[in-house]
Design a protein around this motif. Structure first.
Motif, PDB file in Angstrom:
ATOM      1  N   GLY A  44       0.801  -1.217   0.000  1.00 32.64           N
ATOM      2  CA  GLY A  44       0.000   0.000   0.000  1.00 32.64           C
ATOM      3  C   GLY A  44       0.831   1.264   0.000  1.00 32.64           C
ATOM      4  O   GLY A  44       0.333   2.337  -0.355  1.00 32.64           O
ATOM      5  N   THR A  45       2.107   1.153   0.376  1.00 35.93           N
ATOM      6  CA  THR A  45       2.979   2.332   0.411  1.00 35.93           C
ATOM      7  C   THR A  45       3.659   2.597  -0.927  1.00 35.93           C
ATOM      8  O   THR A  45       4.392   3.577  -1.059  1.00 35.93           O
ATOM      9  CB  THR A  45       4.063   2.177   1.495  1.00 35.93           C
ATOM     10  OG1 THR A  45       4.894   1.045   1.176  1.00 35.93           O
ATOM     11  CG2 THR A  45       3.439   1.981   2.866  1.00 35.93           C
ATOM     12  N   SER A  46       3.412   1.726  -1.914  1.00 37.69           N
ATOM     13  CA  SER A  46       4.081   1.899  -3.210  1.00 37.69           C
ATOM     14  C   SER A  46       3.130   1.767  -4.388  1.00 37.69           C
ATOM     15  O   SER A  46       3.575   1.737  -5.533  1.00 37.69           O
ATOM     16  CB  SER A  46       5.209   0.866  -3.365  1.00 37.69           C
ATOM     17  OG  SER A  46       4.708  -0.456  -3.272  1.00 37.69           O
ATOM     18  N   THR A  47       1.834   1.688  -4.113  1.00 41.65           N
ATOM     19  CA  THR A  47       0.846   1.483  -5.175  1.00 41.65           C
ATOM     20  C   THR A  47      -0.091   2.676  -5.235  1.00 41.65           C
ATOM     21  O   THR A  47      -0.762   2.987  -4.247  1.00 41.65           O
ATOM     22  CB  THR A  47       0.033   0.199  -4.925  1.00 41.65           C
ATOM     23  OG1 THR A  47       0.934  -0.892  -4.788  1.00 41.65           O
ATOM     24  CG2 THR A  47      -0.918  -0.068  -6.074  1.00 41.65           C
ATOM     25  N   GLY A  48      -0.140   3.322  -6.410  1.00 42.77           N
ATOM     26  CA  GLY A  48      -0.974   4.508  -6.551  1.00 42.77           C
ATOM     27  C   GLY A  48      -2.133   4.338  -7.500  1.00 42.77           C
ATOM     28  O   GLY A  48      -2.752   5.322  -7.912  1.00 42.77           O
ATOM     29  N   ILE A  49      -2.466   3.098  -7.875  1.00 42.12           N
ATOM     30  CA  ILE A  49      -3.594   2.845  -8.777  1.00 42.12           C
ATOM     31  C   ILE A  49      -4.855   2.709  -7.932  1.00 42.12           C
ATOM     32  O   ILE A  49      -4.985   1.782  -7.131  1.00 42.12           O
ATOM     33  CB  ILE A  49      -3.356   1.572  -9.610  1.00 42.12           C
ATOM     34  CG1 ILE A  49      -2.056   1.696 -10.405  1.00 42.12           C
ATOM     35  CG2 ILE A  49      -4.532   1.315 -10.544  1.00 42.12           C
ATOM     36  CD1 ILE A  49      -1.681   0.442 -11.159  1.00 42.12           C
ATOM     37  N   ALA A  50      -5.777   3.629  -8.103  1.00 42.13           N
ATOM     38  CA  ALA A  50      -6.916   3.744  -7.190  1.00 42.13           C
ATOM     39  C   ALA A  50      -7.755   2.477  -7.108  1.00 42.13           C
ATOM     40  O   ALA A  50      -8.247   2.121  -6.031  1.00 42.13           O
ATOM     41  CB  ALA A  50      -7.782   4.931  -7.599  1.00 42.13           C
ATOM     42  N   ASP A  51      -7.951   1.778  -8.227  1.00 42.50           N
ATOM     43  CA  ASP A  51      -8.847   0.616  -8.208  1.00 42.50           C
ATOM     44  C   ASP A  51      -8.112  -0.707  -7.987  1.00 42.50           C
ATOM     45  O   ASP A  51      -8.694  -1.776  -8.138  1.00 42.50           O
ATOM     46  CB  ASP A  51      -9.671   0.551  -9.494  1.00 42.50           C
ATOM     47  CG  ASP A  51      -8.805   0.469 -10.746  1.00 42.50           C
ATOM     48  OD1 ASP A  51      -7.559   0.516 -10.612  1.00 42.50           O
ATOM     49  OD2 ASP A  51      -9.363   0.356 -11.852  1.00 42.50           O
ATOM     50  N   TRP A  52      -6.829  -0.638  -7.606  1.00 39.77           N
ATOM     51  CA  TRP A  52      -6.082  -1.876  -7.348  1.00 39.77           C
ATOM     52  C   TRP A  52      -6.436  -2.415  -5.966  1.00 39.77           C
ATOM     53  O   TRP A  52      -6.516  -1.674  -4.987  1.00 39.77           O
ATOM     54  CB  TRP A  52      -4.579  -1.605  -7.426  1.00 39.77           C
ATOM     55  CG  TRP A  52      -3.750  -2.832  -7.119  1.00 39.77           C
ATOM     56  CD1 TRP A  52      -3.435  -3.845  -7.966  1.00 39.77           C
ATOM     57  CD2 TRP A  52      -3.150  -3.160  -5.859  1.00 39.77           C
ATOM     58  NE1 TRP A  52      -2.672  -4.788  -7.317  1.00 39.77           N
ATOM     59  CE2 TRP A  52      -2.482  -4.399  -6.023  1.00 39.77           C
ATOM     60  CE3 TRP A  52      -3.117  -2.537  -4.608  1.00 39.77           C
ATOM     61  CZ2 TRP A  52      -1.782  -5.016  -4.992  1.00 39.77           C
ATOM     62  CZ3 TRP A  52      -2.422  -3.149  -3.576  1.00 39.77           C
ATOM     63  CH2 TRP A  52      -1.767  -4.376  -3.770  1.00 39.77           C
ATOM     64  N   ARG A  53      -6.665  -3.727  -5.888  1.00 43.41           N
ATOM     65  CA  ARG A  53      -6.991  -4.387  -4.623  1.00 43.41           C
ATOM     66  C   ARG A  53      -6.303  -5.745  -4.576  1.00 43.41           C
ATOM     67  O   ARG A  53      -6.155  -6.418  -5.601  1.00 43.41           O
ATOM     68  CB  ARG A  53      -8.509  -4.590  -4.475  1.00 43.41           C
ATOM     69  CG  ARG A  53      -9.310  -3.315  -4.402  1.00 43.41           C
ATOM     70  CD  ARG A  53     -10.811  -3.603  -4.473  1.00 43.41           C
ATOM     71  NE  ARG A  53     -11.277  -4.381  -3.333  1.00 43.41           N
ATOM     72  CZ  ARG A  53     -11.625  -3.866  -2.166  1.00 43.41           C
ATOM     73  NH1 ARG A  53     -11.535  -2.558  -1.974  1.00 43.41           N
ATOM     74  NH2 ARG A  53     -12.061  -4.629  -1.186  1.00 43.41           N
ATOM     75  N   MET A  54      -5.902  -6.155  -3.379  1.00 45.53           N
ATOM     76  CA  MET A  54      -5.283  -7.466  -3.199  1.00 45.53           C
ATOM     77  C   MET A  54      -5.675  -8.025  -1.837  1.00 45.53           C
ATOM     78  O   MET A  54      -5.567  -7.335  -0.816  1.00 45.53           O
ATOM     79  CB  MET A  54      -3.750  -7.352  -3.278  1.00 45.53           C
ATOM     80  CG  MET A  54      -3.035  -8.692  -3.186  1.00 45.53           C
ATOM     81  SD  MET A  54      -1.234  -8.520  -2.979  1.00 45.53           S
ATOM     82  CE  MET A  54      -1.152  -8.160  -1.206  1.00 45.53           C
ATOM     83  N   LYS A  55      -6.146  -9.261  -1.830  1.00 40.55           N
ATOM     84  CA  LYS A  55      -6.453  -9.912  -0.563  1.00 40.55           C
ATOM     85  C   LYS A  55      -5.154 -10.196   0.174  1.00 40.55           C
ATOM     86  O   LYS A  55      -4.171 -10.642  -0.420  1.00 40.55           O
ATOM     87  CB  LYS A  55      -7.217 -11.212  -0.805  1.00 40.55           C
ATOM     88  CG  LYS A  55      -7.667 -11.906   0.471  1.00 40.55           C
ATOM     89  CD  LYS A  55      -8.477 -13.161   0.165  1.00 40.55           C
ATOM     90  CE  LYS A  55      -8.904 -13.852   1.453  1.00 40.55           C
ATOM     91  NZ  LYS A  55      -9.697 -15.089   1.184  1.00 40.55           N
ATOM     92  N   CYS A  56      -5.138  -9.933   1.471  1.00 40.75           N
ATOM     93  CA  CYS A  56      -3.924 -10.110   2.262  1.00 40.75           C
ATOM     94  C   CYS A  56      -4.076 -11.287   3.220  1.00 40.75           C
ATOM     95  O   CYS A  56      -5.110 -11.456   3.866  1.00 40.75           O
ATOM     96  CB  CYS A  56      -3.612  -8.845   3.060  1.00 40.75           C
ATOM     97  SG  CYS A  56      -2.135  -9.011   4.085  1.00 40.75           S
ATOM     98  N   SER A  57      -3.015 -12.079   3.306  1.00 40.96           N
ATOM     99  CA  SER A  57      -2.984 -13.193   4.262  1.00 40.96           C
ATOM    100  C   SER A  57      -1.645 -13.194   4.989  1.00 40.96           C
ATOM    101  O   SER A  57      -1.039 -14.238   5.195  1.00 40.96           O
ATOM    102  CB  SER A  57      -3.202 -14.521   3.532  1.00 40.96           C
ATOM    103  OG  SER A  57      -2.249 -14.689   2.490  1.00 40.96           O
ATOM    104  N   CYS A  58      -1.189 -11.985   5.364  1.00 36.47           N
ATOM    105  CA  CYS A  58       0.142 -11.875   5.959  1.00 36.47           C
ATOM    106  C   CYS A  58       0.211 -12.476   7.360  1.00 36.47           C
ATOM    107  O   CYS A  58       1.291 -12.810   7.847  1.00 36.47           O
ATOM    108  CB  CYS A  58       0.595 -10.415   5.985  1.00 36.47           C
ATOM    109  SG  CYS A  58      -0.313  -9.339   7.120  1.00 36.47           S
ATOM    110  N   GLY A  59      -0.935 -12.593   8.041  1.00 39.25           N
ATOM    111  CA  GLY A  59      -0.944 -13.199   9.366  1.00 39.25           C
ATOM    112  C   GLY A  59      -0.554 -12.268  10.490  1.00 39.25           C
ATOM    113  O   GLY A  59      -0.531 -12.672  11.660  1.00 39.25           O
ATOM    114  N   SER A  60      -0.271 -11.009  10.178  1.00 41.50           N
ATOM    115  CA  SER A  60       0.092 -10.049  11.216  1.00 41.50           C
ATOM    116  C   SER A  60      -1.137  -9.637  12.022  1.00 41.50           C
ATOM    117  O   SER A  60      -2.250  -9.579  11.485  1.00 41.50           O
ATOM    118  CB  SER A  60       0.715  -8.808  10.562  1.00 41.50           C
ATOM    119  OG  SER A  60       0.717  -7.713  11.456  1.00 41.50           O
ATOM    120  N   PRO A  61      -0.972  -9.333  13.322  1.00 43.66           N
ATOM    121  CA  PRO A  61      -2.094  -8.775  14.091  1.00 43.66           C
ATOM    122  C   PRO A  61      -2.623  -7.478  13.485  1.00 43.66           C
ATOM    123  O   PRO A  61      -3.770  -7.093  13.750  1.00 43.66           O
ATOM    124  CB  PRO A  61      -1.483  -8.527  15.476  1.00 43.66           C
ATOM    125  CG  PRO A  61      -0.334  -9.475  15.562  1.00 43.66           C
ATOM    126  CD  PRO A  61       0.214  -9.566  14.167  1.00 43.66           C
TER     127      PRO A  61
END
Length: 330
Positions: free
Chosen positions: A275-292
């Motif tokens: 999210g800190t390097s993506t500037g395309i407004a309609d871009w989305r990605m499901k996250c499964s990083c496991g972080s709290p």
């Protein structure tokens, strides 16, 4: 095709390749090819440069030599490699052999000269009409430096071109990741603030990027409005295997540089927040990083989130920092 250093038994083939395109030699030297040009290519190097810093590479298709390249390591400075020559056999021009050969040259540098971060070359003015468009297509840009070029009675100029290469910390390793697929891991301790990677590649518009994304994998960051940096795919740089985490171990310190956000222990996964390097407004990605701190979904508008702005401070790509500041003053 394959690439390897030219051996003594290849000298005749190199000479035949040089003679297959006499116009190239004439544009560079003012003379047609001479009978000892191949031998000269193997021996000539800048004053003071050690013999082991020069390699002449042959690109072969089967047993046929289709291109030859002259490479200088650590020239003109540490961290550079200089392409003194890339010549394609006259019968193989205009069919993509040059681009393929260049790709193999870049792969050779990537695999054998890990310290090299930039490639440099010089385009002779007499050859610029043909050479400059080719090198621009390979990602090279003029540095603005123009130097005199003298060969026997030929007086001309050369324009210098450079291309940045991706660089990754030497203590990075690619392994299976619990987050997704392959990931980056610390093969040894990495201290907070150490540079993890410097990204490089070609710049494309949003429309071009959308076409590329139809054929993954595509590794990219946003550079400016409607401009994106796409990392090379062959060879795919180590940093391209970095996964997303909502509590990452790295963050941005400028437009193309990631550094350690905190001390990273051996065996720990090396991640960034997409999210800190993506500037395309309609871009989305499901996250499964496991972080709290996992957000569940990462988007191209996460730069708007106050908790992320507080967490990362100035450690965003410059475009997203500009958007944040503009929104604050709106």
């Amino acid at each position: 095709m394959e690439i390897r250093p030219v051996a003594p038994e290849d000298v005749e083939a190199v000479q035949a390749l040089i003679e297959s395109d006499p116009g190239y030699t004439e544009r560079i030297t003012g003379h047609p090819p001479g009978p000892a040009d191949a031998q000269s290519l193997l021996m000539m190097r800048p004053d003071g440069l050690p013999e082991q810093a020069k390699v002449v590479l042959g690109v072969f298709e089967g047993n046929e030599l289709v291109a030859v390249a002259d490479l200088l390591r650590g020239y003109p400075d540490d961290g550079f490699a200089f392409i003194g020559l890339l010549q394609v056999h006259g019968d193989r021009q205009g069919c993509g052999t040059g681009s393929t050969a260049y790709g193999l040259v870049e792969r050779y540098v990537f695999e054998h000269w890990a310290e090299v971060r930039r490639l440099r070359l010089a385009v002779v003015e007499m050859n610029a009409e043909r050479a400059a468009p080719f090198w621009r297509r390979q990602g090279f840009e003029p540095t603005g430096e123009v130097k005199p070029h003298q060969y026997d009675k030929l007086t001309s100029t050369v324009q210098l071109y450079e291309k940045a290469l991706c660089w990754g910390h030497p203590r990075l390793a690619v392994r299976d990741s619990p987050i997704a697929g392959k990931g980056l891991f610390a093969a040894g301790p990495i201290a907070v603030g150490e540079v993890i990677a410097v990204l490089a590649g070609r710049k494309v518009s949003t429309a071009e990027l959308e076409e590329l994304l139809e054929h993954p994998p595509v590794d990219t960051i946003t550079v400016a409005d409607d401009l994106h940096l796409v990392l090379p795919t062959d060879p795919r740089p180590v940093i391209a295997y970095g996964n997303h985490s909502c509590d990452p171990t790295t963050w941005w310190v400028d437009a193309v540089t990631l550094s350690a956000r905190r001390d990273i222990a051996p065996g720990e996964e090396v991640t960034s927040d997409y999210g800190t390097s993506t500037g395309i407004a309609d871009w989305r990605m499901k996250c499964s990083c496991g972080s709290p701190l996992c957000r569940g979904v990462v988007t191209g508008t996460d730069w708007r989130r106050p908790e992320l702005q507080e967490r990362y401070g100035d450690h965003w790509i410059p475009l997203l920092l500009q958007r944040q500041r503009a929104a604050q003053h709106a």
